[in-house]
Write a protein that holds these residues in place. Structure first.
Motif, PDB file in Angstrom:
ATOM      1  N   UNK A 151      60.765  55.434  17.356  1.00 28.88           N
ATOM      2  CA  UNK A 151      61.170  56.593  18.593  1.00 28.88           C
ATOM      3  C   UNK A 151      60.212  56.602  19.694  1.00 28.88           C
ATOM      4  N   UNK A 152      58.906  56.552  19.489  1.00 30.40           N
ATOM      5  CA  UNK A 152      57.891  56.728  20.759  1.00 30.40           C
ATOM      6  C   UNK A 152      58.154  55.247  21.361  1.00 30.40           C
ATOM      7  N   UNK A 192      61.438  65.036  25.431  1.00 32.41           N
ATOM      8  CA  UNK A 192      61.723  63.984  24.482  1.00 32.41           C
ATOM      9  C   UNK A 192      60.685  63.664  23.299  1.00 32.41           C
ATOM     10  N   UNK A 193      59.471  63.496  23.671  1.00 33.13           N
ATOM     11  CA  UNK A 193      58.306  63.273  23.004  1.00 33.13           C
ATOM     12  C   UNK A 193      57.945  64.769  22.076  1.00 33.13           C
ATOM     13  N   UNK A 194      58.367  65.741  22.791  1.00 34.02           N
ATOM     14  CA  UNK A 194      58.167  67.069  21.994  1.00 34.02           C
ATOM     15  C   UNK A 194      59.104  66.899  20.862  1.00 34.02           C
ATOM     16  N   UNK A 195      60.192  66.670  21.262  1.00 33.57           N
ATOM     17  CA  UNK A 195      61.192  66.661  20.145  1.00 33.57           C
ATOM     18  C   UNK A 195      60.672  65.741  19.150  1.00 33.57           C
ATOM     19  N   UNK A 221      57.355  75.171   9.727  1.00 35.11           N
ATOM     20  CA  UNK A 221      58.598  74.775   9.917  1.00 35.11           C
ATOM     21  C   UNK A 221      59.116  73.618  10.738  1.00 35.11           C
ATOM     22  N   UNK A 222      58.047  73.126  11.463  1.00 34.56           N
ATOM     23  CA  UNK A 222      58.519  71.741  12.009  1.00 34.56           C
ATOM     24  C   UNK A 222      58.480  70.735  10.994  1.00 34.56           C
ATOM     25  N   UNK A 271      46.612  83.471  15.577  1.00 34.54           N
ATOM     26  CA  UNK A 271      46.994  82.068  15.420  1.00 34.54           C
ATOM     27  C   UNK A 271      48.362  82.064  15.561  1.00 34.54           C
ATOM     28  N   UNK A 272      48.709  80.934  16.501  1.00 34.26           N
ATOM     29  CA  UNK A 272      50.105  80.773  16.970  1.00 34.26           C
ATOM     30  C   UNK A 272      50.110  79.275  17.102  1.00 34.26           C
ATOM     31  N   UNK A 273      51.334  78.762  16.745  1.00 38.82           N
ATOM     32  CA  UNK A 273      51.464  77.377  17.166  1.00 38.82           C
ATOM     33  C   UNK A 273      52.846  76.996  17.894  1.00 38.82           C
ATOM     34  N   UNK A 274      52.795  76.035  18.856  1.00 37.96           N
ATOM     35  CA  UNK A 274      53.974  75.960  19.852  1.00 37.96           C
ATOM     36  C   UNK A 274      54.752  74.914  19.111  1.00 37.96           C
ATOM     37  N   UNK A 275      56.079  75.246  19.164  1.00 35.47           N
ATOM     38  CA  UNK A 275      57.126  74.342  18.328  1.00 35.47           C
ATOM     39  C   UNK A 275      57.787  73.692  19.219  1.00 35.47           C
TER      40      UNK A 275
END
Length: 798
Positions: A186-187, A233-236, A680-681, A794-798
Motif C-alpha cells: 500500500x505504501x 491515504x498514508x494516515x489510512x 482500536x486502530x 495521554x491521548x492518541x491520534x487516530x
C-alpha cells in the motif's frame, strides 16, 4: 486422531454365532446336517469377509450382509443366523453412519427396516410377536444409526476444532508478515501513484510554461491537492478501516482511478464490468493502478486501454498501452524502484489468480491478470441432487423386490392377533419417538413434551392391541427414548448455572447493588419463558414413566394395592432416569470443558497474532512519520508558495524516501523486544485474524467516534472487543462502536458466549476500572458503555 480399533469385531461375531448355532445344538445332542453346515459356511464366510472390509464400502457391505442373512434364514434352522443377522447388520449400519452422511444413513436404516417389515408381511400376517420383534429390530437399527451419527459428529467436531487451532496457529505466525507486506504494497501504491502524478504534471507544465503558462498554476494546485491526498491515504494506511462498508463500489473506484489519470493528460479507454466486494475487486484495483502508474511514468501520452471482464469461471483484467510517443519526455522514468512487477504478481496470487506482463507487437506493454470468477468457491456439488435421487431409487428397488421373500419362504402357521395388532401400534409409537428425537435440539420443549405423551401411550397401545407378553416391556420401550434424550445432553441448562437473563448487575457482589453514576446494570428486556433445567426435566421424566409403569401393571391386573405398585414403579424408574441424566450431565460438562479449552487457546493465539502484527505496523508507521510524510508536507508547502520546480524536487525526494523506507521494511523483519499494546486502530487486524480462524466478523465505526480517545478508554475498548470476538462461537459476529453524550458504546452481536460467567467477569473488570457499564441482551448481544472523561492526559491520534 485416534480411532478405536474394531477390526476384530467380525471375527468375534462369527465366534458368537458359532456358539449360538451349531454350538448350542451340539450341547443338546442335536447334530446339524451336512447341508445345513454347508449353507451356514456359505453365509457366514462372505458376511465375515465383507464386514472386515466394511469401512471402504459401507453401503455395499450393509446390502451384502442383509441379503446373505435373509437368504440363509430359509433353509437354516432357527438361530443359525441370529447373531450375524442382528448384530452383524447393526455393525454394518453403524459403519454407514460413521463413514457416510446423515441422508445416506437415514435412507439405509429406513430401507432396511421397511424391507424387513415387508419380508414379514410376505411370509406371515403381522402377529403380536412378529410385530414386537420388528419393533425391537427397528430400535436396534435406530440405536446403531444414532450411535454412528453421534460418533461421526464427535469425530467431525474434534477434527474441526483441531483444524481451527492449527489454522489459528498458522495465521498467528503469518499475520505479522501479511501486515508487513500489506503496508509495503500500500505504501508503494499510494506514494508511487500520487507522487509520480505530481512529478509528471510538474514536468509537463515546466516544459510548456513558455507557450502555456496557465499549466503551472494548475500543476501547483494539483501538487497541493495530491499532497493532502497522500497525507490522508498514508494516515489510512496507518489505521485502515476495519471493514469496507464505507467504500464506493469496486466499479466506481476503478472508474475514478481512470478519471484521475485522464486529468493528468493520459488518454485511457476503459470497459469495466461490475465487480463484487472482496479480494478479487481489491486485486483488480491494485493491478490497474500500478499498471497505469507505470504507463504514466515510462510512456506518458500513450494510448491506454483498461478491460475488466467478470465472468463465471474467471475475471480478466487487462491493461494495454501503446508505444511511447516520439519526443515525449518521460519525466518520471528514473523514479521506479523495481518493486512494481513483484507487487503486481503478489496481488494476483493472493486473490487466487495469475499475472503475466510483456511487450506487445506495436512496441507497447500489456499487463494481463486472470482472477477467480463468480463461480469460484461455489459450494454446490455437481450431481449431488441426482446422486441422492439415485440413492432413494436404489433403496426403493431393494425394498420392493419380491425375490428374497420367495427364495427364503418358510411355510408355517402363525396365530393371528386381534384386528389391530399390538405390534403395529408399537411400531407406530417407536417411529413417532424416533422422529421426536430428531427434533430434540431444534425444539427441546416440544420434543420433551412429545416424548412424555408418547411414553404414556405405550400401556394404552398394549391394552388396545391385546398384548399378552411381559407387562414391563411396553413401558420400558417407551422409556428408552427418554433415556436417550436425557443422555444426549440436550439444549438445557443445569440448575444454578448461568442464564442469559440473570437480573444481578454485572460486576456487583451477590446481594449488593452496584453504586455510582456508571453503575453496572442489566438492560431491561421483555419477559421470556424460563429455560428448561435438568433437575426439572429429570423430575418430570421420573413422574411420567412411573405413571406409565403403574398404568401398565394395573391394566394387566394385580393383587397389590395401587400405592404399592406406584412405589415399586418409582423405585425401578428413578435409578434408570437418574443414570441417563448423569450421563447427559457428564457429557455436557466434558463438551463445555473442551470448548473452554479450545476457546482459551484460540483467544491466546489471536491475541499474540494481533500484538505481533500491531508491533510491525507501529514500527513501519514510525518510519513513515519521519520520511515520506515529512517530505510530502514539504512538497505541499513549496507548492503553496508557488515554487513549482522545488515542489517537483520535493516529490522526487518523497519517492526516494519511500524506496528507502521499503528497503527498511523488508530488511527489518524482527519486531521490537517490547511490543506496544493494541488499541482500536488494531481492530482491522483482529477482524482479519478472526476471519482467518473461520469466523466472519464485521466491525463498524460510526462517524461520531471522536478522533482522539483517552489512552485508558482506547485500550479497554480494544481488549473488550478482543474478549467478545475470540471467546467461543462460530456464527458471524458484528461489532459496532458509537459515541454520544460523552460515552463510547461498544455493541457486539452474534456472541452468545459473552453471557458466560467467566467472560462476563472479564468484561466487568474492564468496564469497572473506568467506572463504565456492561449490559447483556438479547441472547447474543453484549453492550459496553465507557465514559470519555479525560484520563491521565495521554491521548492518541487516530
Amino acid at each position: 486422531m485416534k480411532r478405536i480399533d474394531d477390526r476384530p469385531a467380525p471375527v468375534l461375531l462369527l465366534c458368537a454365532q458359532a456358539v449360538v448355532w451349531p454350538g448350542a445344538a451340539l450341547v443338546r445332542g442335536e447334530v446339524p446336517s451336512a447341508y445345513a453346515l454347508l449353507v451356514a459356511v456359505l453365509v457366514a464366510g462372505p458376511v465375515t469377509a465383507v464386514l472386515a472390509l466394511r469401512r471402504s464400502r459401507p453401503v455395499t457391505a450393509l446390502v451384502v450382509v442383509a441379503v446373505a442373512c435373509a437368504l440363509g434364514a430359509g433353509p437354516l434352522p432357527v438361530g443359525a443366523t441370529a447373531v450375524l443377522g442382528t448384530a452383524g447388520v447393526a455393525l454394518a449400519l453403524w459403519t454407514v453412519a460413521t463413514e457416510r452422511d446423515a441422508f445416506t444413513t437415514v435412507v439405509c436404516g429406513v430401507s432396511l427396516a421397511v424391507w424387513q417389515l415387508l419380508y414379514g408381511l410376505t411370509l406371515h400376517r403381522l402377529s403380536d410377536r412378529d410385530g414386537l420383534d420388528l419393533v425391537l429390530t427397528a430400535l436396534l437399527y435406530a440405536a446403531a444409526c444414532g450411535a454412528g451419527m453421534l460418533a461421526r459428529r464427535s469425530r467431525s467436531a474434534r477434527r474441526a476444532s483441531d483444524d481451527l487451532l492449527r489454522r489459528a496457529e498458522s495465521e498467528r505466525r503469518r499475520l505479522p508478515a501479511v501486515e508487513r507486506r500489506r503496508m509495503e504494497r500500500e505504501l508503494h501504491d499510494v506514494s508511487a501513484h500520487h507522487l509520480t502524478a505530481v512529478v509528471v504534471t510538474a514536468g509537463a507544465a515546466l516544459g510548456l510554461r513558455d507557450r502555456r503558462p496557465e499549466l503551472a498554476d494548475e500543476a501547483l494546485r494539483f501538487a497541493v491537492d495530491t499532497g493532502h491526498e497522500v497525507t490522508r491515504a498514508l494516515g489510512t494506511l496507518r489505521a485502515p478501516a476495519p471493514s469496507d462498508s464505507g467504500l464506493p463500489a469496486p466499479e466506481e473506484r476503478l472508474l475514478g482511478l481512470v478519471d484521475g489519470f485522464r486529468r493528468i493528460g493520459q488518454p485511457v479507454d476503459c470497459a469495466i464490468d461490475p465487480l463484487p466486494e472482496g479480494a478479487v475487486a481489491d486485486a483488480a484495483y491494485g493491478i490497474v493502478r500500478e499498471a497505469l502508474t507505470n504507463v504514466a511514468r515510462y510512456a506518458p501520452g500513450a494510448a491506454t486501454t483498461v478491460r475488466c471482464r467478470y465472468g463465471d469461471d474467471r475475471t480478466d483484467v487487462v491493461v494495454t498501452s501503446g508505444a511511447p510517443l516520439p519526443g515525449a519526455p518521460a519525466h518520471a522514468a528514473d523514479l521506479g524502484g523495481g518493486r512494481g512487477q513483484g507487487i503486481l504478481r503478489s496481488r494476483a496470487r493472493e486473490a487466487g489468480g495469475t499475472l503475466t506482463t510483456g511487450p506487445t507487437e506495436d512496441g507497447g506493454w500489456e499487463v494481463r491478470a486472470v482472477l477467480p470468477g463468480r463461480m469460484a468457491g461455489a459450494g454446490d456439488r455437481p450431481g449431488a441432487r441426482g446422486y441422492r435421487a439415485a440413492q432413494v431409487t436404489a433403496a426403493a428397488g431393494l425394498v420392493l423386490q419380491p425375490l428374497l421373500p420367495v427364495l427364503a419362504i418358510r411355510a408355517e402357521e402363525t396365530p393371528t392377533g386381534s384386528d389391530v395388532s399390538a405390534g403395529v401400534l408399537f411400531a407406530l409409537l417407536a417411529a413417532a419417538q424416533a422422529v421426536t428425537l430428531l427434533w430434540l435440539r431444534r425444539a427441546p420443549r416440544v420434543a420433551y413434551g412429545a416424548l412424555g405423551v408418547l411414553a404414556l401411550l405405550w400401556p394404552a397401545a398394549a391394552a388396545t392391541g391385546g398384548y399378552t407378553g411381559p407387562v414391563l416391556l411396553p413401558p420400558a420401550l417407551g422409556a428408552l427414548a427418554t433415556c436417550v434424550a436425557l443422555a444426549s445432553g440436550g439444549p438445557v441448562r443445569a440448575a444454578g448455572g448461568w442464564s442469559r437473563s440473570s437480573p444481578r448487575p454485572l460486576g456487583a457482589p451477590v446481594g449488593q447493588p452496584a453504586q455510582g453514576r456508571w453503575e453496572l446494570r442489566e438492560r431491561p428486556r421483555r419477559r421470556r419463558s424460563r429455560p428448561l433445567t435438568r433437575p426439572v426435566l429429570l423430575a418430570a421424566a421420573i413422574t411420567v414413566h412411573t405413571a406409565a409403569v403403574t398404568t401398565a401393571v394395573l391394566d394387566r391386573g394385580t393383587g397389590a394395592p395401587a400405592w404399592a405398585v406406584a412405589i415399586a414403579a418409582l423405585a425401578g424408574t428413578a435409578p434408570v432416569m437418574c443414570a441417563a441424566h448423569r450421563v447427559g450431565t457428564l457429557r455436557a460438562r466434558r463438551a463445555q470443558a473442551t470448548r473452554a479449552e479450545r476457546d482459551g487457546r484460540l483467544g491466546a493465539l489471536t491475541g499474540e497474532a494481533v500484538r505481533d502484527a500491531w508491533a510491525e505496523r507501529r514500527r513501519i508507521a514510525d518510519g513513515l512519520e519521519t520520511t515520506v510524510l515529512a517530505r510530502t508536507a514539504g512538497m505541499v508547502a513549496e507548492a503553496e508558495a508557488g515554487r513549482l520546480e522545488t515542489a517537483a524536487e520535493r516529490a522526487r525526494e518523497a519517492l526516494a524516501a519511500m524506496r528507502a523506507l521499503l528497503d527498511a521494511v523488508r530488511d527489518g523483519e524482527a519486531g521490537p523486544a517490547l511490543r506496544p499494546q493494541p488499541t482500536l486502530q488494531a481492530l482491522d487486524l483482529l477482524a482479519r485474524q478472526c476471519r482467518a480462524a473461520g469466523r466472519e466478523v464485521e466491525i463498524r465505526l460510526t462517524g461520531r467516534v471522536p478522533g482522539r480517545l483517552p489512552a485508558a478508554v482506547d485500550l479497554a475498548a480494544y481488549h473488550a472487543a478482543e474478549t467478545v470476538l475470540t471467546t467461543g462461537g462460530e456464527q458471524p459476529a458484528t461489532l459496532e462502536l458509537d459515541a454520544s453524550d460523552g460515552t463510547l458504546t461498544l455493541t457486539a452481536t452474534g456472541v452468545p458466549s459473552a453471557a458466560h460467567p467467566a467472560v462476563r467477569e472479564r468484561l466487568a473488570a474492564r468496564v469497572a476500572a473506568l467506572d463504565g457499564a456492561l449490559t447483556t441482551g438479547p441472547a447474543d448481544t453484549v453492550r459496553l458503555l465507557l465514559p470519555l472523561a479525560p484520563g491521565d492526559g495521554e491521548e492518541r491520534e487516530r
